[in-house]
Design an enzyme around this catalytic site. Structure first.
Site, short mmCIF file in Angstrom:
data_model
loop_
_atom_site.label_atom_id
_atom_site.label_comp_id
_atom_site.label_asym_id
_atom_site.label_seq_id
_atom_site.Cartn_x
_atom_site.Cartn_y
_atom_site.Cartn_z
N LYS A 147 -3.06 -2.15 16.21
CA LYS A 147 -2.46 -1.51 17.37
C LYS A 147 -3.52 -0.98 18.29
O LYS A 147 -4.67 -0.78 17.89
CB LYS A 147 -1.46 -0.44 16.97
CG LYS A 147 -1.91 0.51 15.89
CD LYS A 147 -0.92 1.64 15.77
CE LYS A 147 0.31 1.31 14.98
NZ LYS A 147 0.06 1.24 13.53
N SER A 159 -13.04 1.81 10.63
CA SER A 159 -12.33 1.90 9.34
C SER A 159 -13.05 1.15 8.24
O SER A 159 -13.56 0.04 8.44
CB SER A 159 -10.92 1.34 9.50
OG SER A 159 -10.27 1.33 8.25
N VAL A 180 -5.43 0.32 3.09
CA VAL A 180 -5.68 -1.12 2.97
C VAL A 180 -6.91 -1.34 2.08
O VAL A 180 -6.90 -2.20 1.19
CB VAL A 180 -5.86 -1.76 4.36
CG1 VAL A 180 -6.42 -3.17 4.25
CG2 VAL A 180 -4.54 -1.76 5.12
N LYS A 224 -5.26 10.95 1.12
CA LYS A 224 -5.43 9.58 1.61
C LYS A 224 -6.71 9.04 0.97
O LYS A 224 -7.78 9.59 1.16
CB LYS A 224 -5.54 9.61 3.14
CG LYS A 224 -5.76 8.27 3.80
CD LYS A 224 -5.80 8.44 5.32
CE LYS A 224 -6.44 7.25 5.99
NZ LYS A 224 -6.66 7.50 7.43
N GLU A 235 0.81 -1.22 0.00
CA GLU A 235 0.00 0.00 0.00
C GLU A 235 0.84 1.27 0.00
O GLU A 235 2.04 1.23 0.31
CB GLU A 235 -0.96 0.00 1.19
CG GLU A 235 -0.24 -0.01 2.54
CD GLU A 235 -1.06 0.63 3.66
OE1 GLU A 235 -1.47 1.79 3.51
OE2 GLU A 235 -1.25 -0.04 4.70
N1 PSU Z 1 -2.16 1.42 10.63
C1 PSU Z 1 -0.81 1.51 10.63
N2 PSU Z 1 -0.18 2.17 9.64
C2 PSU Z 1 -0.87 2.74 8.61
C3 PSU Z 1 -2.29 2.61 8.60
C4 PSU Z 1 -2.89 1.95 9.62
O1 PSU Z 1 -0.18 1.01 11.54
O2 PSU Z 1 -0.25 3.35 7.70
C5 PSU Z 1 -3.06 3.18 7.44
C6 PSU Z 1 -3.45 2.06 6.46
O3 PSU Z 1 -3.38 2.57 5.14
C7 PSU Z 1 -4.89 1.79 6.82
C8 PSU Z 1 -5.35 3.17 7.17
O4 PSU Z 1 -5.65 1.23 5.77
O5 PSU Z 1 -4.28 3.74 7.89
C9 PSU Z 1 -6.62 3.17 7.99
O6 PSU Z 1 -7.08 4.48 8.09
P1 PSU Z 1 -8.52 4.74 8.73
O7 PSU Z 1 -8.40 4.34 10.15
O8 PSU Z 1 -8.75 6.20 8.53
O9 PSU Z 1 -9.47 3.85 7.98
MN MN Z 2 -11.86 6.37 10.50
#
Ligand code: PSU
Ligand code: MN
Length: 306
Positions: free
Chosen positions: A160, A141, A107, A87, A25
């Protein structure tokens, strides 16, 4: 083939010949790590995929084109521009493409584009999930929905604890997404090998991973599969230290009213700052570890499908 999709020649050739390919990614490059470590890591991860016997395909949106496979110059561009690159999650894709803009794929969108290109396996660091406090913010997410509907195997280091790990597992269960532990019964928590939560199944070899995924496809089940691969012991972080950094970052994000797509990048950056870069070093190591496992699994997957 999708009219907006460009598959890099090396990747297209491997796919034609039935050789292993691993998707990677680009949000991790533009929003997940600082420059220049982001570029160094992205290039090292591509090399780890090659060392594992597969061809890397870093995914991104460039000038409105969906890219499966980037050149080193394009990776440098994504790293240098960092958060200036949008993003791109599922809801962003159509508008970015229509406008001819760039997008760093999460992702979610990496799974989508990998699937369009015919790539089955994808390696990253961590996935998005149900955020702590989601019962009031509803911050969940899109990665979880994508895992529910797109048949790509995602190899990560667990989730995490900026997330609510228990609720993330509940959500995945509801959506029918298998959560596999690689050589572990316990969900790894990204910086640490243990979380206190169980995975659905322990799987001990790339061959077993490939078999499970093949059968999922043969059964005609839609949706992906989540492989959680613990960070190697020597690179894992002391639990108290990382927990304290995460608590501080969460408190700051609440105080500053951070929300929506900014939440995850904000928390990642603050955790790295608070730990004085230690968490970044761990983050890099675990991505490399996942890239190797994904490459080996992709190789097994190609063998059993021949
Ligand atoms: N968690 C990580 N590193 C990252 C991400 C998540 O440890 O770079 C990134 C990934 O691209 C994941 C995105 O798909 O953050 C999720 O963002 P959101 O929570 O806004 O869906
Ligand atoms: Mn979110």
């Amino acid at each position: 083939m999708n009219q907006y999709l460009d598959i890099k020649e090396e990747v297209a050739q491997a796919l034609r010949e039935g050789r292993p390919v691993v998707a990677l990614e680009s949000t991790i490059i533009s929003h997940g790590m600082p420059y220049p470590q982001n570029v160094e890591t992205a290039l090292a991860v591509e090399q780890a995929v090659r060392d594992g016997g597969a061809v890397p395909a870093t995914v991104a949106v460039i000038g409105g084109r969906l890219k499966a496979g980037l050149t080193p110059d394009e990776i440098e561009y994504f790293g240098k521009k960092g958060p200036q690159i949008a993003k791109a999650s599922r809801r962003d894709l159509a508008v970015l493409v229509a406008r001819g803009q760039d997008g760093a794929t999460t992702v979610t969108t990496t799974m989508m584009i990998a699937y369009m290109a015919g790539i089955k396996i994808f390696a990253t660091g961590g996935i998005g999930g149900v955020h702590r406090g989601a019962e009031t913010t509803m911050d969940i997410s899109a990665d979880l929905e994508e895992l529910a509907q797109t048949p790509v195997m995602v190899v990560c280091a667990g989730a995490k604890s900026i997330l609510d790990l228990g609720l993330t597992l509940e959500y995945l269960e509801t959506k029918g997404v298998p959560v596999l532990g690689y050589q572990t019964n316990e969900l790894p928590a990204f910086y640490t090998r243990r979380s206190g939560f169980s995975v659905d199944y322990r799987v001990d070899s790339p061959r077993e991973l490939a078999d499970a995924f093949r059968v999922q496809q043969q059964l005609g089940l839609k949706g992906g599969m989540l492989v959680t691969n613990p960070i190697p012991e020597e690179y894992s972080m002391p639990k108290e230290l990382i927990d304290a950094a995460i608590e501080q970052a969460l408190a700051e994000s609440r105080a500053q009213g951070i929300h929506g797509k900014e939440t995850t990048p904000f928390l990642l950056a603050r955790v790295a700052e608070i730990t004085g870069g230690d968490s970044l070093a761990s983050n890099i190591k675990l991505v490399l570890n996942n890239a190797r496992l994904a490459a080996e699994t992709a190789a097994e997957f190609c063998k059993i499908n021949h």
